[in-house]
Write an enzyme that holds these catalytic residues in place. Sequence first.
Site, mmCIF file in Angstrom:
data_model
loop_
_atom_site.group_PDB
_atom_site.id
_atom_site.type_symbol
_atom_site.label_atom_id
_atom_site.label_comp_id
_atom_site.label_asym_id
_atom_site.label_seq_id
_atom_site.Cartn_x
_atom_site.Cartn_y
_atom_site.Cartn_z
ATOM 1 N N THR A 12 45.286 8.163 46.745
ATOM 2 C CA THR A 12 46.667 7.665 46.759
ATOM 3 C C THR A 12 47.608 8.643 47.431
ATOM 4 O O THR A 12 48.522 8.248 48.168
ATOM 5 C CB THR A 12 47.136 7.384 45.319
ATOM 6 O OG1 THR A 12 46.349 6.336 44.767
ATOM 7 C CG2 THR A 12 48.601 6.986 45.271
ATOM 8 N N SER A 55 39.171 7.307 46.080
ATOM 9 C CA SER A 55 38.246 8.094 45.253
ATOM 10 C C SER A 55 37.197 7.245 44.556
ATOM 11 O O SER A 55 36.203 7.780 44.054
ATOM 12 C CB SER A 55 39.002 8.952 44.234
ATOM 13 O OG SER A 55 39.616 8.162 43.244
ATOM 14 N N THR A 88 43.059 9.711 42.228
ATOM 15 C CA THR A 88 43.078 9.978 40.779
ATOM 16 C C THR A 88 41.982 9.244 40.015
ATOM 17 O O THR A 88 41.651 9.631 38.892
ATOM 18 C CB THR A 88 44.439 9.604 40.176
ATOM 19 O OG1 THR A 88 44.715 8.213 40.437
ATOM 20 C CG2 THR A 88 45.553 10.454 40.778
ATOM 21 N N ASP A 89 41.402 8.185 40.596
ATOM 22 C CA ASP A 89 40.395 7.411 39.851
ATOM 23 C C ASP A 89 39.223 8.272 39.410
ATOM 24 O O ASP A 89 38.731 8.140 38.284
ATOM 25 C CB ASP A 89 39.876 6.251 40.702
ATOM 26 C CG ASP A 89 40.864 5.107 40.815
ATOM 27 O OD1 ASP A 89 41.958 5.199 40.209
ATOM 28 O OD2 ASP A 89 40.556 4.119 41.506
#
Length: 330
Positions: A12, A55, A88-89
């Site tokens: 992101t 990610s 961030t995943d």
Amino acid sequence: MKRIFLLSTGGTIASAPGQDGRDVSGALPGEALVQALALGEDIRLEVESVLQKPSNAIDATDWVTIARRCEALIAGGLADGIVITHGTDTLEDTAYFLECVLDTARVPVVVTGSQRVPHALGSDAHANLKRAIDAAASAHSIGMGVMIAFNESLYSASFVRKVSSFRLDGFDAPGLGCLGFIDNGEVQILQRPMRQQRLMLRAPLPRVDILPVYAGASAAFLEAVLESGPAGLVIDGVGRGHVPPCWMPALRSAMDRGLSTLVCSSTLHGATHQSYQFPGSLHELEEAGAVGVRHLTARKARIRLALLLANGANTPPAIRTAFDWQQDRC
């Protein structure tokens, strides 16, 4: 002057607007991320685009690529600190893999990302990146292990979890809290993390699967996974580390054949423990050859088990020792 290397991998924080109103994750190269940053004269920033992916697409091959670049920078004395930008995943997965294999005794390694794309109203992208650079350049970060800088807080890679899908305070270490803060460029460390022994980086990593436990979970699900041939298994157990009673015959058979098996707790915090004696209890699982893991999520335990198996450590005593927590990193 501190020489800080920024290794960008997408996510992101590196997104650009798409044609249909959605965003394209990982579209921006690392150089584009730093154009709006105002760095002090005491920091020299070197930027490398290692990957450009969302990610959810990052896998063990990518972990090894990132780790080897970090190793080269550290061993060559090229960097005073390393910052890695990431979606961030799966940020917590990559950060923990790096924590397992990197020697950060002299060079801080800080991972960051953002919940909002750089062009969104109130984006945290540039703020998080600036705080991560501040943390990587700080002498207070040395010896802290791999850390995550997010929302002006610092977390240990071992204990951090993504706790919100959209809020700016998207990461936390449930039950434990942050290690400290980055306040107006000043790094304030308030507690030091317990750590595990460093493991040798070996590739490729064998396949280790995670099995979630839930009320009424069928043994057919477990048997299908076992028949597919994983090298190791992590059970994301309920409570103190328990499984449905109907799982025990298949698990006993698999462990008798040598399948390395870990048991974690799916709760937000707390250790597995042999508190009970009933069919499917942790006591019964460990009696059959499983290893209960304390204070790690199943996602992170899976990573460490894969590294251990790649290093040839596949007996319950060797695995149990490698998951011990200690104050001084070996």
